[in-house]
Motif scaffolding. Structure first.
Motif, PDB file in Angstrom:
ATOM      1  N   PHE A  14       0.804  -1.229   0.000  1.00 23.30           N
ATOM      2  CA  PHE A  14       0.000   0.000   0.000  1.00 23.30           C
ATOM      3  C   PHE A  14       0.837   1.280   0.000  1.00 23.30           C
ATOM      4  O   PHE A  14       0.698   2.104  -0.881  1.00 23.30           O
ATOM      5  CB  PHE A  14      -0.923   0.034   1.237  1.00 23.30           C
ATOM      6  CG  PHE A  14      -1.940  -1.059   1.287  1.00 23.30           C
ATOM      7  CD1 PHE A  14      -3.081  -0.999   0.494  1.00 23.30           C
ATOM      8  CD2 PHE A  14      -1.773  -2.156   2.123  1.00 23.30           C
ATOM      9  CE1 PHE A  14      -4.028  -2.007   0.542  1.00 23.30           C
ATOM     10  CE2 PHE A  14      -2.718  -3.174   2.175  1.00 23.30           C
ATOM     11  CZ  PHE A  14      -3.844  -3.091   1.384  1.00 23.30           C
ATOM     12  N   MET A 134      -3.286  -6.432  -6.095  1.00 25.66           N
ATOM     13  CA  MET A 134      -2.708  -6.703  -4.779  1.00 25.66           C
ATOM     14  C   MET A 134      -1.861  -7.973  -4.788  1.00 25.66           C
ATOM     15  O   MET A 134      -0.818  -8.036  -4.132  1.00 25.66           O
ATOM     16  CB  MET A 134      -3.819  -6.815  -3.727  1.00 25.66           C
ATOM     17  CG  MET A 134      -4.661  -5.557  -3.545  1.00 25.66           C
ATOM     18  SD  MET A 134      -3.740  -4.019  -3.230  1.00 25.66           S
ATOM     19  CE  MET A 134      -2.924  -4.424  -1.694  1.00 25.66           C
TER      20      MET A 134
ATOM     21  N   ALA B  40      -5.731   1.619   2.846  1.00 26.26           N
ATOM     22  CA  ALA B  40      -6.575   1.408   1.657  1.00 26.26           C
ATOM     23  C   ALA B  40      -6.561   2.604   0.716  1.00 26.26           C
ATOM     24  O   ALA B  40      -6.658   2.450  -0.511  1.00 26.26           O
ATOM     25  CB  ALA B  40      -8.012   1.093   2.086  1.00 26.26           C
ATOM     26  N   GLY B  43      -4.366   2.599  -2.590  1.00 30.43           N
ATOM     27  CA  GLY B  43      -4.609   1.769  -3.775  1.00 30.43           C
ATOM     28  C   GLY B  43      -4.910   2.633  -4.988  1.00 30.43           C
ATOM     29  O   GLY B  43      -5.504   3.708  -4.855  1.00 30.43           O
ATOM     30  N   TYR B 131      -9.676  -2.816  -1.910  1.00 24.50           N
ATOM     31  CA  TYR B 131      -8.501  -2.408  -1.112  1.00 24.50           C
ATOM     32  C   TYR B 131      -8.840  -2.379   0.375  1.00 24.50           C
ATOM     33  O   TYR B 131      -7.992  -2.697   1.218  1.00 24.50           O
ATOM     34  CB  TYR B 131      -7.980  -1.025  -1.555  1.00 24.50           C
ATOM     35  CG  TYR B 131      -7.648  -0.894  -3.022  1.00 24.50           C
ATOM     36  CD1 TYR B 131      -7.145  -1.970  -3.761  1.00 24.50           C
ATOM     37  CD2 TYR B 131      -7.839   0.314  -3.704  1.00 24.50           C
ATOM     38  CE1 TYR B 131      -6.857  -1.837  -5.121  1.00 24.50           C
ATOM     39  CE2 TYR B 131      -7.539   0.457  -5.050  1.00 24.50           C
ATOM     40  CZ  TYR B 131      -7.049  -0.617  -5.757  1.00 24.50           C
ATOM     41  OH  TYR B 131      -6.768  -0.480  -7.097  1.00 24.50           O
TER      42      TYR B 131
END
Lengths: 197, 197
Positions: A14, A134, B40, B43, B131
């Motif tokens: 991330f 991811m 998150a 992303g 994410y």
């Protein structure tokens, strides 16, 4: 019970992961693409519908077929990437539900309900696209996702006569941070994007 | 250059991660929800559009407001979860592009083009939802995502008078593997979902 991943892993997934526009001259093997799918496939989807289909465009011939449909700003970097994944969605995903969701007649929830089919396909096909990004990062690969391309052209070239439609593209390889890496753009602060109720 | 994450990390993120339906009696703190967003948010999204908005439903009062809109099969487990994230999308996301994408007039790419707005919002709002799931797992939390609920009811209750619409829900907590954890459903084999071209 699971634990917090290491700081290095959180960075890699991330915090320091970036969208790359230039690539080191280092191949991504077919074995790595298999590894990537074998991770990404486990991400959750609605009724395990798993609608994403992936074409890993790797050969010169396949890159040449893709080239005319790329937007001007995406063409050179995409042709230079070791692999370009076409993240696509099978809009007849429900035909595989007897295999993927064997404990209920989930196929019948969809047949004849086109709005539900379309929404489920797009939402879950996109979720799986994010799992691909991811998973690539988890494998030490870098990504460059893009939605600027001629979807209809890609569909006619790579998915003719099928129920599969392209969603977005992801360049995959080893990013070259010394070229064309833009400064990180700002993100919304927690209070701009979230609330706790 | 990044390396492959550890086998334990790959398990936690993908291979042994599961969709949980029962929860251990262990709180998820507000600080953890901040940590989750702070991962998150990084992303990738198209033009850094970042359209996802999150409501972390945690209090008894907010859970009670959510309850009538849950499908029968999702209600009890959702009320029992420490947190239910409403993953929502701001369909006026382009109004924040001067802040999020300051190096070009990206707002003008969208204004007046409703199909592009809708597609970009749904695609990127959903990517960011994935994410969120991956960030939760990276923090050692478990998830239970769902799309079976009354979106219009949730929107009227949580997003009235705004351009934000609900996308899907994610229960977040510490999963109880001893209760209501179904056997892992099969996934498509590589050759059923992918090809290398």
């Amino acid at each position: 019970m699971s634990e917090l991943l290491s700081e290095a892993a959180l960075d890699q997934l991330f915090r320091t992961a970036r969208t790359f526009n230039a690539w080191l001259p280092k191949e991504v093997s077919d074995a790595q693409l298999h590894q990537l799918y074998e991770l990404a496939k486990f991400g959750p989807t609605s009724a395990n519908s798993s609608p994403t289909r992936l074409v890993f465009v790797k050969s010169k011939e396949a890159k040449d077929k893709l080239a005319p449909f790329l937007s001007e700003g995406n063409r050179a970097k995409t042709l230079a990437a070791p692999v370009t994944a076409i993240v696509a969605t099978d809009y007849a995903f429900y035909e595989k539900l007897p295999q993927l969701f064997p404990h209920a007649d989930a196929r019948s929830w969809f047949v004849g309900n086109q709005p539900l089919i379309d929404t489920t396909a797009f939402r879950n096909g996109t979720l799986q696209g994010a799992y691909v990004i991811m998973a690539a990062r988890a494998l030490g690969l870098d990504c460059g996702p893009m939605s600027g391309f001629d979807n209809a052209g890609v569909d006619a070239t790579f998915f003719a006569g099928s129920t599969v439609k392209s969603n977005f593209l992801v360049n995959i390889g080893y990013g070259d941070a010394s070229r064309d890496l833009f400064p990180r753009s700002p993100r919304l602060a927690f209070d701009e994007a979230c609330r706790i109720a």
